[in-house]
Design an enzyme around this catalytic site. Sequence first.
Site, PDB file in Angstrom:
ATOM      1  N   CYS A   1       0.824  -1.214   0.000  1.00  0.00           N
ATOM      2  CA  CYS A   1       0.000   0.000   0.000  1.00  0.00           C
ATOM      3  C   CYS A   1       0.858   1.264   0.000  1.00  0.00           C
ATOM      4  CB  CYS A   1      -0.886   0.033   1.237  1.00  0.00           C
ATOM      5  SG  CYS A   1      -2.171  -1.203   1.282  1.00  0.00           S
TER       6      CYS A   1
ATOM      7  N   GLU B   1       0.591   3.923   1.853  1.00  0.00           N
ATOM      8  CA  GLU B   1       0.957   4.390   3.196  1.00  0.00           C
ATOM      9  C   GLU B   1       2.209   3.682   3.692  1.00  0.00           C
ATOM     10  OE1 GLU B   1      -1.952   3.340   2.057  1.00  0.00           O
ATOM     11  OE2 GLU B   1      -3.643   4.023   3.278  1.00  0.00           O
TER      12      GLU B   1
HETATM   13  N1  THU Z   1      -4.288   0.323  -1.152  1.00  0.00           N
HETATM   14  C1  THU Z   1      -3.465   1.287  -0.648  1.00  0.00           C
HETATM   15  O1  THU Z   1      -2.447   1.632  -1.255  1.00  0.00           O
HETATM   16  N2  THU Z   1      -3.803   1.861   0.523  1.00  0.00           N
HETATM   17  C2  THU Z   1      -4.926   1.562   1.241  1.00  0.00           C
HETATM   18  O2  THU Z   1      -5.113   2.070   2.337  1.00  0.00           O
HETATM   19  C3  THU Z   1      -5.929   0.660   0.678  1.00  0.00           C
HETATM   20  C4  THU Z   1      -5.474  -0.138  -0.484  1.00  0.00           C
HETATM   21  C5  THU Z   1      -3.922  -0.297  -2.429  1.00  0.00           C
HETATM   22  C6  THU Z   1      -3.456  -1.720  -2.332  1.00  0.00           C
HETATM   23  C7  THU Z   1      -3.750  -2.229  -3.721  1.00  0.00           C
HETATM   24  O3  THU Z   1      -2.666  -1.898  -4.567  1.00  0.00           O
HETATM   25  C8  THU Z   1      -4.961  -1.422  -4.158  1.00  0.00           C
HETATM   26  O4  THU Z   1      -5.028  -0.312  -3.286  1.00  0.00           O
HETATM   27  C9  THU Z   1      -6.266  -2.185  -4.109  1.00  0.00           C
HETATM   28  O5  THU Z   1      -6.458  -2.782  -2.876  1.00  0.00           O
END
Ligand code: THU
Length: 137
Positions: free
Chosen positions: A60, A62
């Site tokens: 993710c 973050e």
């Molecule tokens: N994702 C994030 O980058 N941050 C979040 O808080 C929620 C999900 C990303 C992970 C993945 O690459 C995509 O969003 C779909 O889940």
Amino acid sequence: MASKLSAPLRRRLKKAARLAAKSSYSPYSKFRVGAAILTGSGKIFTGCNVENASYGLCNCAERTAIFTAAAAGERIVKAVAVYTPTATPTSPCGACRQVINEFGPDALVISICDSAETIETTLDQLLPHAFGPANLR
Ligand code: THU
């Protein structure tokens, strides 16, 4: 507390999160995410989601930002901004909440999107009674 962030700093953090989403590598979900964190030294670090053909290895935005800051020696996260190019704001996932807690148990967490809707909260509200470093002392 981090919620006392000045308006200019808030604007910079949000802008950095928006910019970071441009680097998102998300060919599978097509869900672009950008994050920016304000650290104890006053610096802003950014990250985007980085996906993988082995889906479980996706990282993710973050966590990318926090790991980048930690690798640069930072140990305090004061605030986190998350941007998604969507109509509603996206709140950090459970794994990211846990990772934010490690360095920013009192962090301000701001989620922004392409509408005026925002979520402004604290890590403590997102992850009450968190398991953290103190539990291992
Ligand atoms: N994702 C994030 O980058 N941050 C979040 O808080 C929620 C999900 C990303 C992970 C993945 O690459 C995509 O969003 C779909 O889940």
